[in-house]
Design a protein around this motif. Structure first.
Motif, short mmCIF file in Angstrom:
data_model
loop_
_atom_site.label_atom_id
_atom_site.label_comp_id
_atom_site.label_asym_id
_atom_site.label_seq_id
_atom_site.Cartn_x
_atom_site.Cartn_y
_atom_site.Cartn_z
N VAL A 178 0.86 -1.18 0.00
CA VAL A 178 0.00 0.00 0.00
C VAL A 178 0.90 1.23 0.00
N PRO A 179 0.62 2.20 -0.84
CA PRO A 179 1.48 3.40 -0.89
C PRO A 179 1.61 4.06 0.48
N ASP A 180 2.81 4.56 0.74
CA ASP A 180 3.09 5.19 2.02
C ASP A 180 2.14 6.33 2.33
N ARG A 181 1.76 7.06 1.28
CA ARG A 181 0.95 8.24 1.57
C ARG A 181 -0.43 7.90 2.09
N LEU A 182 -0.80 6.61 1.99
CA LEU A 182 -2.09 6.21 2.54
C LEU A 182 -1.95 5.64 3.95
N SER A 183 -0.76 5.63 4.47
CA SER A 183 -0.60 5.11 5.84
C SER A 183 -1.37 6.00 6.80
N PRO A 184 -1.85 5.45 7.91
CA PRO A 184 -2.61 6.27 8.86
C PRO A 184 -1.86 7.51 9.32
N GLU A 185 -0.52 7.39 9.47
CA GLU A 185 0.23 8.56 9.94
C GLU A 185 0.18 9.68 8.93
N ASN A 186 0.37 9.33 7.67
CA ASN A 186 0.35 10.36 6.64
C ASN A 186 -1.06 10.88 6.39
N ILE A 187 -2.04 10.04 6.57
CA ILE A 187 -3.42 10.50 6.43
C ILE A 187 -3.74 11.53 7.52
N THR A 188 -3.19 11.30 8.73
CA THR A 188 -3.40 12.29 9.79
C THR A 188 -2.85 13.64 9.37
N LEU A 189 -1.65 13.62 8.79
CA LEU A 189 -1.05 14.88 8.32
C LEU A 189 -1.91 15.51 7.23
N LEU A 190 -2.41 14.67 6.34
CA LEU A 190 -3.25 15.18 5.25
C LEU A 190 -4.48 15.87 5.79
N LEU A 191 -5.10 15.25 6.78
CA LEU A 191 -6.33 15.82 7.34
C LEU A 191 -6.03 17.12 8.09
N GLU A 192 -4.90 17.17 8.75
CA GLU A 192 -4.53 18.41 9.45
C GLU A 192 -4.33 19.54 8.45
N LYS A 193 -3.69 19.22 7.35
CA LYS A 193 -3.51 20.24 6.30
C LYS A 193 -4.84 20.67 5.74
N GLN A 194 -5.74 19.71 5.58
CA GLN A 194 -7.05 20.02 5.02
C GLN A 194 -7.83 20.94 5.95
#
Lengths: 179, 736
Positions: free
Chosen positions: B18-34
């Motif tokens: 699974v691509p790294d950017r979909l890892s839960p840690e990176n998703i948390t960062l994505l949501l914070e940016k959003q």
């Protein structure tokens, strides 16, 4: 524990991104594989999952049944997948090829070895988009035709047709491969 | 396929990385940016994220472009060839062993058709001209939404109870114009989990709760709100259009002074009328409709077979006079109210259907359907078939690349959209036209939507075309079709990124209204059938997170919960409603409307609005003991409300046996109790002094009538007139 799950949903509703990420961590692989089955390549699949996550996080306060989180996420992801598939149609209709960054004409990649050479998974590409969608939900999540219907908006009887046809196609493909 | 084979597929799938950017840690960062992004200026069309591919929609290009994301190359799965072959053989045997019998059952899917990929900008005028030629040579009957609606009506029969005079018309205005925008919080957190309904048969009779009274729902009618578009204020100066003038009145210490008037431009053979007034900083924007009458050119030109055919088809006016409609925008610098200065003027082909102001950007939509004053003589005869605009007197035809030719054409009418930056000396930012306009265009925040008829697989469909409105630029975004016909009685709604549309869907011998929810790319994400016979549905309107379905001939109303766009559903039960009134929300969870009773008295009704948008009556009070009428009776938008002062102003008029008394009455609704604060009145013989709308400048309540502006002081103890300024001469005035 179930109460922890409900607590996470309640926290996510309040905008807690870590709580949402914990909910997501339980299902994210299956979400990605579902998208991968139905889209052309790994990047598109990852994009669809990211888009679905953003939408889901923004709209989780509308989720009434905490236990329906997974099904709800799949519905959102299904919509993203359909949108992406529609773009494939547009691109295919308008151009049969496109230029890469160097200005060379290249064919639009279809699969790019998204299944990493696992031949049996490659056979899924012989299915139509709707057949793939129904098949992947049935295989990955064990969904019944009614559950697939709820997730995709496809009529239940049509879902059963897609499933049956999909399996027949796979049977033919694999039979021809190994004869 | 038995479960073990499914498990094999699953196991094989789960070995894929699974691509790294979909890892839960990176998703948390994505949501914070959003979350941070959502807090800043909305950049809905153009955005980028570090962890997400870049997407742009080019406004000036023909079609949405998508930049390719960077390709990431993952490593190998690590499977040995032997394992893959073994697994394949095992699965193969299982598939061979399983035989599935199925029946071919055809069912239509209630999803949107794949968006048409063939909506194109014209390459050149030649292509546009040939489109016209083909259209008229074809000569076959073209179905439109209106003709399809008429057919559908004949099919299920007109109900005797349908009051066609009061059928609500789809609103083509902005969200501010749609007073249906309730101060509801569709995102209100609900702590109560869904609980299955208890089996009532198990509940003892004496413990059963009495049936709840049906909720009183007043369905918002998209009111006429005409005069609301013609008043604006910056707190010190009030600008309002009346008759042939724009009046500019200044308030000084609550005294009102008429400083200047801007007249309509008067020309022979030309009629003008004000449509909208907007204020942007020191720029006053006046939108007017213009009608020019001209003599039709001779029809005796010798154009050969095609020309003769077109002459016969076009049907010019018999008396040789034709009307040409256009819409004019004049921008004035009003930094000195005494001397307004014309900065720029712009005129666009077609009758004005809507105008929306977004900061300093004016978006204007017109329908161009009377452009032909002579047959098209050839591709160079642009005047005959190409929309145009004029800026400061200089005329420009829209370029072919700014004209969209859809797949299916039922008319050769245009919808013309333009974006103007009124703060600029050269305001024209973008102008586009869409061929095949059928009279349905809606402008919401950031987008415009056009509905047309389409025919997919020999079934009635409604096509929706979306255009982005951003910074004055207009761009074609997407098109989609949904099953069914969008009747005029069914409106279009939008909340956030989701669009709601109701169509009448034929299903065998019967038909039923269906609501579809589309996302920002016009993909259907959910739908529901309204379980009400289509012949009984009077109107469908959208307000916040609720759709209201009013029933013809009855004071009943059904509602659909739209709070979760992915799962909309009809609410249980039916509510009592009065769909013939309009409603004015005050912005603090309350709202008002006027009700005329059987004894001809008029009551002011105070209502509350809950989070679902459901309105319930709280209290009411008789407006005036003398029998009379009010301009707010049919258009509640005329009522003045102020949520901070908790006051509501009601214009009222009656005949006292000698002349007309025009009264303005102010009520308080503190603690939800309606009580009269005070009033002022004038006795006139000219109805141009009848009070209408009012604005509050922070110091004064300015009440406007076509012939006068009145400044009044309002507080808890009463209302008193400070001064008045007449804009026309009056017969006599007796002010109190």
């Amino acid at each position: 524990m179930r109460s922890d799950f409900s607590q996470l949903v309640r926290q996510a509703r309040k905008g807690d991104s870590e709580a949402f990420a914990k909910l997501y961590s339980e299902i994210y692989k299956d979400l990605y594989y579902y998208a991968l089955c139905n889209l052309n390549n790994q990047d598109d699949a990852a994009d669809a999952v990211s888009d679905a996550v953003i939408d889901a996080f923004a709209g989780i306060k509308n989720l009434k049944d905490e236990n329906a989180f997974k099904g709800w996420m799949i519905r959102i992801l299904t919509a993203k997948i359909k949108r992406k598939q529609a773009e494939y149609v547009q691109v295919r209709d308008n151009t049969s090829s496109m230029e890469n960054d160097e200005g060379e004409i290249i064919d639009i990649p279809v699969s790019e070895g998204k299944y990493m050479g696992i031949e049996i998974l490659d056979r899924i590409e012989s299915l139509s988009p709707n057949e793939k969608m129904c098949f992947s939900l049935n295989v990955l999540y064990g969904y019944t035709s009614d559950e697939i219907s709820a997730a995709t908006g496809i009529n239940s009887a049509t879902v059963r047709t897609h499933l049956a046809r999909g399996k027949q196609k796979l049977k033919r493909e694999l039979s021809a491969e190994f004869e | 396929m038995n479960k073990s084979q499914s498990e094999i597929f699953r196991e094989l799938m789960h070995e894929l990385p699974v691509p790294d950017r979909l890892s839960p840690e990176n998703i948390t960062l994505l949501l914070e940016k959003q979350k941070l992004k959502s807090a800043s200026t909305d950049a809905r069309i153009c955005y980028e994220q570090d962890l997400h591919s870049v997407r742009k929609i080019e406004f000036s290009s023909n079609e949405p472009n998508k930049d390719n994301s960077q390709k990431s190359r993952a490593g190998s799965s690590g499977f040995s060839k032997a394992y893959r072959i073994t697994a394949s053989l095992a699965a193969c045997l299982a598939i061979l062993a399983g035989v599935v019998v199925y029946t071919d059952v055809s069912h239509s899917e209630i999803t949107s058709e794949d968006p048409s990929s063939s909506d194109n900008y014209a390459n050149d005028y030649s292509e546009l001209f040939k489109t016209f030629q083909r259209f008229y040579i074809d000569g076959s009957d073209k179905k439109t939404l209106d003709s399809a609606s008429a057919e559908a009506s004949r099919y299920w029969g007109d109900s005797e109870d349908v009051d066609t005079d009061n059928v609500s018309v789809p609103h083509t205005g902005t969200t501010s114009g749609i007073t249906a925008t309730m101060p509801s919080d569709s995102g209100a957190e609900s702590e109560e989990p869904d609980v299955p309904p208890a089996d009532e048969s198990e509940v003892p009779e004496e413990n059963k709760e009495p049936e709840a009274e049906p909720e009183q729902i007043v369905v918002l009618e998209p009111g006429t709100a005409i005069s609301d578009k013609l008043i604006c204020t910056d707190g010190n100066t009030v600008f309002y259009a009346s008759g042939d003038n724009i009046n500019i009145a200044v308030l000084e210490n609550q005294n009102v002074y008429l400083k200047s008037q801007i007249p309509l431009v008067l020309e022979s053979s030309t009629k003008r009328s004000f449509e909208y007034l907007f204020l942007s900083g020191s720029r006053l924007v006046a939108v007017s409709s213009v009608t020019r009458t001209e003599k039709a050119l001779s029809n005796e030109a010798d154009f050969g077979t095609l020309g003769e055919f077109m002459v016969n088809t076009f049907g010019d006016s018999e008396n040789g006079i034709v009307e040409r409609h256009s819409t004019e925008v004049r921008v004035y610098d009003v930094s000195s109210p005494e001397i307004p200065v014309l900065v720029s003027s712009y005129e666009q082909s077609g009758s004005c259907t809507d105008a929306v102001m977004d900061g300093s950007i004016l978006y204007i939509a017109t329908s161009y359907d009377k452009y032909r004053y002579s047959p098209i003589s050839g591709v160079d005869d642009l005047e005959s078939y190409v929309p145009s605009y004029a800026f400061n007197g200089q005329k420009y035809y829209l370029s072919a690349q700014d004209i969209i030719i859809p797949n299916q054409l039922a008319t050769t009418d245009y919808a013309v959209l333009a974006g103007l930056d009124v703060s600029s000396a050269n305001p024209v930012v973008s102008a586009k036209a869409v061929l095949g306009y059928e009279g349905r265009i809606y402008i919401f925040g950031g987008s415009a939507y056009m509905l047309t008829y389409s025919n997919g697989s020999s079934t009635d469909m409604t096509s929706i075309s979306q255009f982005s409105l951003s910074g004055g630029n207009i761009g074609y975004v997407a098109s989609a079709s949904v099953p069914g016909i969008a009747l005029k009685e069914y409106s279009l709604g939008k909340t956030g990124d989701y669009v709601y549309i109701c169509t009448l869907v034929q299903n065998g011998e019967s038909s039923a209204p269906n609501i579809f929810v589309l996302d920002s790319s016009l993909m259907v994400v959910s739908s529901t059938e309204i379980a009400v016979p289509s012949s009984s549905v009077k109107s469908v309107t959208f307000s916040g997170s609720t759709a209201y379905i009013s029933v013809a001939g009855k004071n009943e109303c059904y509602t659909v919960d739209l709070s979760d766009p992915y799962f909309i559903k009809m609410n249980d039960g039916v509510s009592e409603s009065n769909t013939s009134v309009s409603f004015k929300p005050s912005g603090d969870g309350t709202g008002f409307y006027l009700r005329k009773n059987i004894d001809s008295t008029i009551e002011l009704v105070l209502c509350s609005v809950d989070s679902r948008g459901v309105i319930s009556q709280i209290s009411s009070v008789e407006v005036e003991e003398n029998p009379g009428t009010s301009t707010a009776l049919n258009d509640a938008g005329v009522l003045f409300t102020d949520a901070s002062l908790k006051i509501v102003g009601v214009p009222y008029s009656y005949y006292d046996g000698y002349d007309y008394c025009y009264k303005y009455i102010v009520f308080s609704y503190e603690n939800n109790v309606l009580s009269k604060i005070g009033s002022f009145e004038t006795h006139e013989i000219d109805n141009k002094f009848e009070y209408g709308r009012a604005v509050y400048t922070g110091e004064s309540l300015c009440v406007i009538s076509p012939g006068r502006i009145t400044s009044a002081h309002v507080d808890r103890s009463g209302v008193s007139v400070v001064s008045e300024a007449d804009t026309i001469a009056n017969g006599y005035t007796s002010s109190h």
